[in-house]
Design a protein around this motif. Structure first.
Motif, PDB file in Angstrom:
ATOM      1  N   LYS A  86     -61.168 -20.340 -12.623  1.00  0.00           N
ATOM      2  CA  LYS A  86     -60.007 -20.893 -13.324  1.00  0.00           C
ATOM      3  C   LYS A  86     -58.705 -20.352 -12.737  1.00  0.00           C
ATOM      4  CE  LYS A  86     -62.348 -21.585 -17.764  1.00  0.00           C
ATOM      5  NZ  LYS A  86     -62.069 -23.020 -17.929  1.00  0.00           N
ATOM      6  N   VAL A  87     -58.669 -19.040 -12.506  1.00  0.00           N
ATOM      7  CA  VAL A  87     -57.447 -18.433 -11.960  1.00  0.00           C
ATOM      8  C   VAL A  87     -57.175 -18.951 -10.558  1.00  0.00           C
ATOM      9  CG1 VAL A  87     -56.414 -16.270 -11.180  1.00  0.00           C
ATOM     10  CG2 VAL A  87     -57.565 -16.368 -13.395  1.00  0.00           C
ATOM     11  N   ASN A  88     -58.173 -18.978  -9.701  1.00  0.00           N
ATOM     12  CA  ASN A  88     -57.968 -19.430  -8.324  1.00  0.00           C
ATOM     13  C   ASN A  88     -57.600 -20.904  -8.265  1.00  0.00           C
ATOM     14  OD1 ASN A  88     -58.497 -16.876  -7.309  1.00  0.00           O
ATOM     15  ND2 ASN A  88     -60.673 -17.286  -6.992  1.00  0.00           N
ATOM     16  N   ASN A  89     -58.103 -21.728  -9.190  1.00  0.00           N
ATOM     17  CA  ASN A  89     -57.749 -23.150  -9.228  1.00  0.00           C
ATOM     18  C   ASN A  89     -56.306 -23.376  -9.659  1.00  0.00           C
ATOM     19  OD1 ASN A  89     -60.204 -24.096  -8.324  1.00  0.00           O
ATOM     20  ND2 ASN A  89     -61.068 -24.338 -10.371  1.00  0.00           N
ATOM     21  N   SER A  90     -55.693 -22.376 -10.261  1.00  0.00           N
ATOM     22  CA  SER A  90     -54.276 -22.497 -10.646  1.00  0.00           C
ATOM     23  C   SER A  90     -53.343 -22.147  -9.494  1.00  0.00           C
ATOM     24  CB  SER A  90     -53.976 -21.593 -11.842  1.00  0.00           C
ATOM     25  OG  SER A  90     -53.995 -20.226 -11.471  1.00  0.00           O
ATOM     26  N   GLN A  91     -53.913 -21.784  -8.334  1.00  0.00           N
ATOM     27  CA  GLN A  91     -53.143 -21.474  -7.120  1.00  0.00           C
ATOM     28  C   GLN A  91     -52.011 -20.479  -7.397  1.00  0.00           C
ATOM     29  OE1 GLN A  91     -51.969 -25.463  -6.020  1.00  0.00           O
ATOM     30  NE2 GLN A  91     -53.803 -25.771  -4.789  1.00  0.00           N
TER      31      GLN A  91
ATOM     32  N   SER B 108     -39.389 -31.803 -16.979  1.00  0.00           N
ATOM     33  CA  SER B 108     -38.419 -31.679 -15.880  1.00  0.00           C
ATOM     34  C   SER B 108     -38.039 -33.030 -15.277  1.00  0.00           C
ATOM     35  CB  SER B 108     -38.972 -30.760 -14.784  1.00  0.00           C
ATOM     36  OG  SER B 108     -39.270 -29.478 -15.310  1.00  0.00           O
ATOM     37  N   GLY B 109     -37.770 -34.022 -16.110  1.00  0.00           N
ATOM     38  CA  GLY B 109     -37.324 -35.318 -15.622  1.00  0.00           C
ATOM     39  C   GLY B 109     -38.433 -36.232 -15.166  1.00  0.00           C
ATOM     40  N   LEU B 110     -39.672 -35.762 -15.179  1.00  0.00           N
ATOM     41  CA  LEU B 110     -40.814 -36.588 -14.804  1.00  0.00           C
ATOM     42  C   LEU B 110     -41.663 -36.886 -16.035  1.00  0.00           C
ATOM     43  CD1 LEU B 110     -42.041 -34.849 -11.507  1.00  0.00           C
ATOM     44  CD2 LEU B 110     -40.587 -36.868 -11.712  1.00  0.00           C
ATOM     45  N   ILE B 111     -42.364 -38.013 -15.982  1.00  0.00           N
ATOM     46  CA  ILE B 111     -43.256 -38.387 -17.064  1.00  0.00           C
ATOM     47  C   ILE B 111     -44.569 -38.867 -16.464  1.00  0.00           C
ATOM     48  CG2 ILE B 111     -42.360 -40.767 -17.175  1.00  0.00           C
ATOM     49  CD1 ILE B 111     -42.785 -40.576 -20.231  1.00  0.00           C
TER      50      ILE B 111
ATOM     51  N   ASP C 173     -47.957 -40.272  -5.651  1.00  0.00           N
ATOM     52  CA  ASP C 173     -48.953 -39.429  -5.002  1.00  0.00           C
ATOM     53  C   ASP C 173     -50.042 -39.106  -6.024  1.00  0.00           C
ATOM     54  OD1 ASP C 173     -48.091 -37.320  -6.630  1.00  0.00           O
ATOM     55  OD2 ASP C 173     -46.629 -36.653  -5.155  1.00  0.00           O
ATOM     56  N   SER C 174     -50.987 -38.273  -5.606  1.00  0.00           N
ATOM     57  CA  SER C 174     -52.137 -37.997  -6.471  1.00  0.00           C
ATOM     58  C   SER C 174     -51.995 -36.680  -7.217  1.00  0.00           C
ATOM     59  CB  SER C 174     -53.420 -37.958  -5.624  1.00  0.00           C
ATOM     60  OG  SER C 174     -53.298 -36.978  -4.597  1.00  0.00           O
ATOM     61  N   GLN C 175     -50.775 -36.164  -7.294  1.00  0.00           N
ATOM     62  CA  GLN C 175     -50.595 -34.862  -7.895  1.00  0.00           C
ATOM     63  C   GLN C 175     -50.632 -34.896  -9.426  1.00  0.00           C
ATOM     64  OE1 GLN C 175     -50.391 -32.034  -6.076  1.00  0.00           O
ATOM     65  NE2 GLN C 175     -50.759 -33.336  -4.312  1.00  0.00           N
ATOM     66  N   GLY C 176     -50.351 -36.034 -10.001  1.00  0.00           N
ATOM     67  CA  GLY C 176     -50.217 -36.055 -11.453  1.00  0.00           C
ATOM     68  C   GLY C 176     -48.973 -35.302 -11.861  1.00  0.00           C
ATOM     69  N   LEU C 177     -48.949 -34.847 -13.089  1.00  0.00           N
ATOM     70  CA  LEU C 177     -47.803 -34.081 -13.575  1.00  0.00           C
ATOM     71  C   LEU C 177     -48.218 -32.619 -13.668  1.00  0.00           C
ATOM     72  CD1 LEU C 177     -44.894 -34.226 -14.555  1.00  0.00           C
ATOM     73  CD2 LEU C 177     -45.750 -34.564 -16.869  1.00  0.00           C
ATOM     74  N   SER C 178     -47.944 -31.868 -12.608  1.00  0.00           N
ATOM     75  CA  SER C 178     -48.298 -30.446 -12.584  1.00  0.00           C
ATOM     76  C   SER C 178     -47.215 -29.649 -13.297  1.00  0.00           C
ATOM     77  CB  SER C 178     -48.450 -29.947 -11.145  1.00  0.00           C
ATOM     78  OG  SER C 178     -49.516 -30.601 -10.503  1.00  0.00           O
ATOM     79  N   ARG C 179     -47.657 -28.617 -13.977  1.00  0.00           N
ATOM     80  CA  ARG C 179     -46.726 -27.707 -14.637  1.00  0.00           C
ATOM     81  C   ARG C 179     -46.920 -26.308 -14.083  1.00  0.00           C
ATOM     82  NH1 ARG C 179     -46.945 -29.433 -21.069  1.00  0.00           N
ATOM     83  NH2 ARG C 179     -45.824 -31.396 -20.862  1.00  0.00           N
ATOM     84  N   GLN C 180     -45.981 -25.445 -14.376  1.00  0.00           N
ATOM     85  CA  GLN C 180     -46.063 -24.073 -13.903  1.00  0.00           C
ATOM     86  C   GLN C 180     -45.905 -23.119 -15.084  1.00  0.00           C
ATOM     87  OE1 GLN C 180     -43.072 -23.638 -10.837  1.00  0.00           O
ATOM     88  NE2 GLN C 180     -44.454 -24.403  -9.258  1.00  0.00           N
ATOM     89  N   ILE C 181     -46.535 -21.986 -14.960  1.00  0.00           N
ATOM     90  CA  ILE C 181     -46.412 -20.939 -15.966  1.00  0.00           C
ATOM     91  C   ILE C 181     -46.149 -19.633 -15.233  1.00  0.00           C
ATOM     92  CG2 ILE C 181     -48.905 -20.505 -16.037  1.00  0.00           C
ATOM     93  CD1 ILE C 181     -48.566 -20.035 -19.064  1.00  0.00           C
ATOM     94  N   GLU C 182     -45.308 -18.787 -15.793  1.00  0.00           N
ATOM     95  CA  GLU C 182     -44.884 -17.564 -15.117  1.00  0.00           C
ATOM     96  C   GLU C 182     -45.253 -16.335 -15.941  1.00  0.00           C
ATOM     97  OE1 GLU C 182     -40.728 -17.786 -14.360  1.00  0.00           O
ATOM     98  OE2 GLU C 182     -40.874 -19.531 -13.027  1.00  0.00           O
ATOM     99  N   PHE C 183     -45.568 -15.240 -15.211  1.00  0.00           N
ATOM    100  CA  PHE C 183     -45.873 -13.965 -15.843  1.00  0.00           C
ATOM    101  C   PHE C 183     -45.205 -12.850 -15.052  1.00  0.00           C
ATOM    102  CE2 PHE C 183     -49.520 -16.778 -16.427  1.00  0.00           C
ATOM    103  CZ  PHE C 183     -49.680 -16.759 -17.810  1.00  0.00           C
ATOM    104  N   ALA C 184     -44.676 -11.876 -15.764  1.00  0.00           N
ATOM    105  CA  ALA C 184     -44.141 -10.678 -15.109  1.00  0.00           C
ATOM    106  C   ALA C 184     -45.281  -9.710 -14.868  1.00  0.00           C
ATOM    107  CB  ALA C 184     -43.071 -10.037 -15.986  1.00  0.00           C
ATOM    108  N   GLY C 185     -45.223  -8.998 -13.749  1.00  0.00           N
ATOM    109  CA  GLY C 185     -46.303  -8.072 -13.425  1.00  0.00           C
ATOM    110  C   GLY C 185     -45.828  -6.900 -12.597  1.00  0.00           C
TER     111      GLY C 185
ATOM    112  N   ILE D  10     -46.480 -16.897 -10.418  1.00  0.00           N
ATOM    113  CA  ILE D  10     -46.337 -18.306 -10.806  1.00  0.00           C
ATOM    114  C   ILE D  10     -47.679 -18.991 -10.585  1.00  0.00           C
ATOM    115  CG2 ILE D  10     -45.145 -20.485 -10.352  1.00  0.00           C
ATOM    116  CD1 ILE D  10     -42.768 -18.889  -9.350  1.00  0.00           C
ATOM    117  N   ALA D  11     -48.178 -19.639 -11.634  1.00  0.00           N
ATOM    118  CA  ALA D  11     -49.448 -20.355 -11.545  1.00  0.00           C
ATOM    119  C   ALA D  11     -49.226 -21.813 -11.911  1.00  0.00           C
ATOM    120  CB  ALA D  11     -50.474 -19.729 -12.489  1.00  0.00           C
TER     121      ALA D  11
END
Length: 375
Positions: free
Chosen positions: A221-226, A332-335, A46-58, A280-281
């Motif tokens: 930038k923030v909104n593009n990170s969904q 996470s098992g993807l490259i 697919d066209s997603q590429g290798l997306s990563r996630q970052i988490e913050f407590a709030g 989660i972004a």
């Protein structure tokens, strides 16, 4: 015992016949090779590429919160609301004993009326006898009127300030004082909140701000990170967030920037101000992070004799063709890979070390995986 001599000639003939027989049998029974297509699992690009996630407590906060206090000191004679009560803009919330302020207003009004009377008397005398009272005396009397007017207005405002009204519609978060308690001016009496819109405040370290995300402003930038909000005790709840505001300087102790993300809770939502949650972004694919291209299972990649990374692309006639790729980051098992590939291509992900160019294959997937490939 009778000795029988060893006949070597006869033995050679016998062995020769045996070998001849075996040889003729081998020619008559050729080896049958297995030409069946090899079973493989496949992965659809697919066209997603290798997306990563970052988490913050709030922590969840109201968009609008007001800590209500009287502008004047006094004794509370009545609080009209209680904790958690719904309120409307302009609603009376609490009252101070107004008697001292009513007396002050009465006194200021009397001084004002007296000053007005003096000015009017001077004007009347001068109308009857021009110049009887000097211009300077008239100006002083008019100044007294202005001073008395200002004092009367201050007294009126002080009396008005003995009543507290809601700045906006919302709810009473907390009543901080009791009826008949004496309070000082500016002392917090209650807290009201508008819970129709909420925000979650997160602390973002400097390193996270350096992540390359598309956009010219912090909001873009923030909104593009969904970003989305999740809560550990409500695992099925995922609320999309939008940027509201961000600090432009870091906290001197933690070196983090405060970012607030806004959302609208649904009617009856269990999410309340003061709760904690997790944001989660997504970090979109980036050439700088080597996450661009396609994210594929690491089992899809093999190396040829020259050490080059390759994948087996499954062609429309169900054969495999090797494609040289450039490897990126793994997670996470993807490259991440880049090469002569396009969205929708199928790659073999099993038995890659045993496949050969143009070998026929047959795709095997379980029902769920097969449906995913077809989507």
């Amino acid at each position: 015992m009778k000795y029988t001599p060893f006949n070597s000639t006869a033995l050679l003939i016998t062995c020769g016949l045996s070998l001849s027989t075996l040889s003729s049998c081998k020619k008559d029974s050729p080896v049958v090779r297995d030409n069946k297509p090899r079973l493989v699992k496949a992965f659809s690009l697919d066209s997603q590429g290798l997306s990563r996630q970052i988490e913050f407590a709030g922590q969840i906060e109201p968009v609008y919160e007001s800590r209500k206090a009287f502008e004047v000191p006094g004794r509370i004679i009545r609080t009209h609301v209680r904790d958690g009560e719904t309120i409307t803009k302009g609603q009376l919330l609490a009252e101070l004993d107004p008697r001292d302020y009513e007396a002050d207003l009465e006194s200021a009004t009397a001084v004002y009326e007296s000053a007005i009377s003096v000015v009017n008397r001077i004007k009347t005398i001068n109308e009857r006898q021009s110049g009887a009272i000097s211009k300077q005396e008239l100006e002083l009397a008019q100044r007294d009127v202005r001073t008395a007017t200002a004092a009367m207005h201050r007294a009126q405002k002080a009396l008005d300030d003995t009543k507290m009204y809601a700045d906006f519609s919302g709810k009473v978060a907390k009543v901080l004082t009791d009826d008949f308690a004496n309070v000082a001016a500016k002392q917090d009496v209650l807290i009201i909140q508008d819970d129709s819109e909420l925000v979650i405040a997160i602390e973002v370290p400097e390193s996270a701000l350096m992540i390359p995300i598309e956009g010219n402003t912090a909001a873009e930038k923030v909104n593009n990170s969904q970003p989305r909000m999740v809560m550990s005790n409500l695992p099925d709840l995922s609320i999309p967030l939008v940027f509201r505001e961000a600090s432009t300087s870091p906290d001197p102790a933690t070196r983090t920037y405060t970012i607030r993300l806004q959302f609208t809770p649904e009617n009856g939502s269990p999410v309340k101000s003061g709760m904690t949650a997790k944001v989660i972004a997504n970090i979109p694919p980036s050439k700088l992070l080597k996450t661009a291209g396609f994210g594929v299972p690491s089992s899809a990649v093999f190396f040829n004799n020259d050490g080059a990374a390759n994948v087996w692309k499954i062609t429309e006639d169900m054969k495999v063709s090797s494609v040289t790729v450039t490897l990126g980051a793994a997670d996470s098992g993807l490259i991440a890979i880049e090469g002569d590939l396009k969205q929708g291509d199928l790659l073999a992900t099993t038995g890659t070390g045993f496949l050969t160019e143009n070998q026929s294959v047959r795709i095997w997937q379980n029902k769920t995986e097969l449906n995913t490939l077809k989507q």
